[in-house]
Write a protein that holds these residues in place. Structure first.
Motif, PDB file in Angstrom:
ATOM      1  N   PRO A 177       0.836  -1.213   0.000  1.00 58.22           N
ATOM      2  CA  PRO A 177       0.000   0.000   0.000  1.00 58.22           C
ATOM      3  C   PRO A 177       0.870   1.263   0.000  1.00 58.22           C
ATOM      4  CG  PRO A 177      -0.840  -1.586   1.574  1.00 58.22           C
ATOM      5  CD  PRO A 177       0.466  -2.136   1.102  1.00 58.22           C
ATOM      6  N   GLN A 178       0.332   2.323  -0.585  1.00 52.01           N
ATOM      7  CA  GLN A 178       1.113   3.536  -0.796  1.00 52.01           C
ATOM      8  C   GLN A 178       0.679   4.676   0.127  1.00 52.01           C
ATOM      9  OE1 GLN A 178       0.223   4.256  -4.916  1.00 52.01           O
ATOM     10  NE2 GLN A 178       1.928   3.025  -5.656  1.00 52.01           N
ATOM     11  N   ALA A 179       1.675   5.435   0.578  1.00 51.37           N
ATOM     12  CA  ALA A 179       1.449   6.736   1.207  1.00 51.37           C
ATOM     13  C   ALA A 179       2.093   7.769   0.296  1.00 51.37           C
ATOM     14  CB  ALA A 179       2.075   6.787   2.596  1.00 51.37           C
ATOM     15  N   VAL A 180       1.278   8.560  -0.383  1.00 52.35           N
ATOM     16  CA  VAL A 180       1.779   9.568  -1.310  1.00 52.35           C
ATOM     17  C   VAL A 180       1.972  10.864  -0.523  1.00 52.35           C
ATOM     18  CG1 VAL A 180       1.376  10.790  -3.470  1.00 52.35           C
ATOM     19  CG2 VAL A 180       0.552   8.443  -3.195  1.00 52.35           C
ATOM     20  N   CYS A 181       3.201  11.391  -0.515  1.00 50.83           N
ATOM     21  CA  CYS A 181       3.552  12.521   0.339  1.00 50.83           C
ATOM     22  C   CYS A 181       3.872  13.761  -0.489  1.00 50.83           C
ATOM     23  CB  CYS A 181       4.735  12.159   1.217  1.00 50.83           C
ATOM     24  SG  CYS A 181       4.403  10.808   2.382  1.00 50.83           S
TER      25      CYS A 181
ATOM     26  N   ALA B 229      12.340  11.067   3.876  1.00 51.93           N
ATOM     27  CA  ALA B 229      13.217   9.899   3.948  1.00 51.93           C
ATOM     28  C   ALA B 229      13.019   9.144   5.260  1.00 51.93           C
ATOM     29  CB  ALA B 229      14.676  10.334   3.791  1.00 51.93           C
ATOM     30  N   GLY B 230      13.023   9.855   6.379  1.00 49.93           N
ATOM     31  CA  GLY B 230      12.835   9.199   7.665  1.00 49.93           C
ATOM     32  C   GLY B 230      11.451   8.615   7.818  1.00 49.93           C
ATOM     33  N   LEU B 231      10.453   9.327   7.330  1.00 54.30           N
ATOM     34  CA  LEU B 231       9.079   8.835   7.396  1.00 54.30           C
ATOM     35  C   LEU B 231       8.928   7.549   6.599  1.00 54.30           C
ATOM     36  CD1 LEU B 231       6.116   9.296   8.249  1.00 54.30           C
ATOM     37  CD2 LEU B 231       5.820  10.629   6.148  1.00 54.30           C
ATOM     38  N   ALA B 232       9.559   7.490   5.430  1.00 48.65           N
ATOM     39  CA  ALA B 232       9.460   6.289   4.587  1.00 48.65           C
ATOM     40  C   ALA B 232      10.024   5.071   5.302  1.00 48.65           C
ATOM     41  CB  ALA B 232      10.189   6.521   3.268  1.00 48.65           C
TER      42      ALA B 232
ATOM     43  N   PRO C 186      14.032  16.119   7.095  1.00 50.36           N
ATOM     44  CA  PRO C 186      15.158  15.197   6.896  1.00 50.36           C
ATOM     45  C   PRO C 186      15.724  14.643   8.202  1.00 50.36           C
ATOM     46  CG  PRO C 186      15.378  17.080   5.432  1.00 50.36           C
ATOM     47  CD  PRO C 186      14.223  17.394   6.357  1.00 50.36           C
ATOM     48  N   LEU C 187      15.418  15.305   9.330  1.00 54.83           N
ATOM     49  CA  LEU C 187      15.954  14.879  10.622  1.00 54.83           C
ATOM     50  C   LEU C 187      14.925  14.197  11.515  1.00 54.83           C
ATOM     51  CD1 LEU C 187      18.098  18.056  11.440  1.00 54.83           C
ATOM     52  CD2 LEU C 187      18.847  15.917  10.347  1.00 54.83           C
ATOM     53  N   THR C 188      13.649  14.153  11.107  1.00 55.40           N
ATOM     54  CA  THR C 188      12.592  13.559  11.926  1.00 55.40           C
ATOM     55  C   THR C 188      11.729  12.632  11.079  1.00 55.40           C
ATOM     56  OG1 THR C 188      11.045  15.376  11.495  1.00 55.40           O
ATOM     57  CG2 THR C 188      12.490  15.613  13.399  1.00 55.40           C
ATOM     58  N   THR C 189      11.075  11.685  11.746  1.00 53.77           N
ATOM     59  CA  THR C 189      10.231  10.746  11.001  1.00 53.77           C
ATOM     60  C   THR C 189       8.828  11.274  10.776  1.00 53.77           C
ATOM     61  OG1 THR C 189       9.563   9.628  13.027  1.00 53.77           O
ATOM     62  CG2 THR C 189      11.500   8.766  11.895  1.00 53.77           C
ATOM     63  N   GLY C 190       8.406  12.268  11.572  1.00 48.79           N
ATOM     64  CA  GLY C 190       7.051  12.764  11.413  1.00 48.79           C
ATOM     65  C   GLY C 190       6.018  11.818  12.013  1.00 48.79           C
ATOM     66  N   PRO C 191       4.752  11.972  11.627  1.00 47.48           N
ATOM     67  CA  PRO C 191       3.655  11.231  12.287  1.00 47.48           C
ATOM     68  C   PRO C 191       3.474   9.814  11.764  1.00 47.48           C
ATOM     69  CG  PRO C 191       2.752  12.685  10.630  1.00 47.48           C
ATOM     70  CD  PRO C 191       4.243  12.936  10.638  1.00 47.48           C
TER      71      PRO C 191
ATOM     72  N   GLY D 189       8.769  25.284  -0.578  1.00 44.54           N
ATOM     73  CA  GLY D 189      10.217  25.288  -0.497  1.00 44.54           C
ATOM     74  C   GLY D 189      10.807  23.930  -0.208  1.00 44.54           C
ATOM     75  N   GLY D 190       9.961  22.912  -0.022  1.00 48.13           N
ATOM     76  CA  GLY D 190      10.429  21.592   0.381  1.00 48.13           C
ATOM     77  C   GLY D 190      10.682  20.659  -0.780  1.00 48.13           C
ATOM     78  N   ASP D 191      11.318  19.559  -0.471  1.00 43.03           N
ATOM     79  CA  ASP D 191      11.665  18.557  -1.476  1.00 43.03           C
ATOM     80  C   ASP D 191      11.401  17.168  -0.888  1.00 43.03           C
ATOM     81  OD1 ASP D 191      12.552  17.552  -3.881  1.00 43.03           O
ATOM     82  OD2 ASP D 191      14.678  17.879  -3.503  1.00 43.03           O
ATOM     83  N   VAL D 192      11.656  16.145  -1.687  1.00 44.75           N
ATOM     84  CA  VAL D 192      11.377  14.775  -1.280  1.00 44.75           C
ATOM     85  C   VAL D 192      12.234  14.325  -0.103  1.00 44.75           C
ATOM     86  CG1 VAL D 192      10.555  14.076  -3.554  1.00 44.75           C
ATOM     87  CG2 VAL D 192      12.999  13.926  -3.033  1.00 44.75           C
ATOM     88  N   THR D 193      13.353  15.017   0.152  1.00 47.22           N
ATOM     89  CA  THR D 193      14.220  14.637   1.270  1.00 47.22           C
ATOM     90  C   THR D 193      13.492  14.726   2.606  1.00 47.22           C
ATOM     91  OG1 THR D 193      15.054  16.905   1.330  1.00 47.22           O
ATOM     92  CG2 THR D 193      16.343  15.301   0.079  1.00 47.22           C
ATOM     93  N   ALA D 194      12.420  15.520   2.680  1.00 44.04           N
ATOM     94  CA  ALA D 194      11.667  15.648   3.928  1.00 44.04           C
ATOM     95  C   ALA D 194      11.053  14.330   4.363  1.00 44.04           C
ATOM     96  CB  ALA D 194      10.559  16.697   3.771  1.00 44.04           C
TER      97      ALA D 194
END
Length: 253
Positions: A27-31, A43-46, A233-238, A36-41
């Motif tokens: 299953p997919q989570a589309v983020c 990485a930790g969440l993924a 990039p430094l946190t995993t988020g929710p 000003g942000g990029d896909v690097t935000a």
């Protein structure tokens, strides 16, 4: 002790980045990134969502690996481009997660997708609801330090003038596109779970609650640890919240 490396990131077309690729059929989570942000935000969440969900992060133009690509001139044109780029790589029943500007983009892309391809639930985080957007966009002429603070990036960037200048230019590009947005059409029918950051001083829960008017489907809300940007990039988020929402479990009030 040696720590095993995760899977190698991959790109799916121009618009989709897979920070932590998983098996076909996951299953997919589309983020959707913030202004000003990029896909690097994401990485930790993924990594935190694996193996339950695979993150597909939207690669916006005018930054990162698409630095030379031109951003569409209006919000409506951006939505159309994202739908066209995402659709070949999207499975039904996905979860959409967007931060700030990305929350609005996730919602409008979800509405614009063909029936049968829309997400089961959209999770806008620290994002004003559609009706509030025209009056919530900071002036693009604001000082660089004020823009970085308003967009939650003041403490998330290295103390490098060149990097900070590039980030400000990207924020101004995104805000210019956002300024053309106007609420339109009927409310969505998919579920929405609106998130407030517990340290987000710019967006109180009373504003987040306005997302209830954006759908005729189920609506829930919660306050999560973090400031204006939950996944960085430094946190995993929710990640815990997103796994629970994907599984259909109750969200925290």
């Amino acid at each position: 002790m040696t720590v095993a490396a995760g899977p190698r990131p991959a790109i799916a077309g121009d618009w989709c980045y897979r920070p932590y690729p998983l098996a076909a059929g996951t299953p997919q989570a589309v983020c959707f990134p913030h202004a000003g942000g990029d896909v690097t935000a994401f990485a930790g969440l993924a990594a935190a969502l694996a193996p339950a969900l695979e993150v597909r992060a939207i690669r916006l133009p005018a930054r990162g690996g698409r630095f030379t690509d031109v951003m569409p001139g209006s919000f409506a044109a951006l939505v159309t481009s994202v739908v066209e780029g995402l659709l070949p790589h999207l499975r039904p029943g996905s979860l959409f997660y967007g931060q700030s500007f990305g929350g609005l983009l996730a919602y409008e892309v979800a509405r614009a997708l063909p029936a049968g391809h829309r997400p089961r639930i959209v999770v806008p985080a620290c994002a004003p609801p559609p009706a509030a957007w025209p009056g919530s966009i900071p002036p693009t002429g604001q000082r660089a330090s004020e823009l970085l603070e308003r967009c939650g990036l003041a403490g998330a960037l290295p103390d490098d003038p060149a990097i900070r200048e590039l980030a400000v230019a990207t924020i101004r590009t995104d805000l210019a596109v956002c300024r053309s947005y106007r609420p339109h059409g009927e409310p969505a029918t998919f579920a929405i779970h609106a998130v407030t950051g517990e340290r987000d001083e710019a967006l109180p829960p009373s504003v987040t609650a306005g997302w209830a008017a954006a759908t005729t489907g189920p609506f829930t809300t919660s306050t999560e640890p973090g400031g204006h940007l939950l996944a960085t990039p430094l946190t995993t988020g929710p990640a815990t919240l997103l796994r629970a929402l994907h599984a259909g479990g109750p969200a925290r009030a």
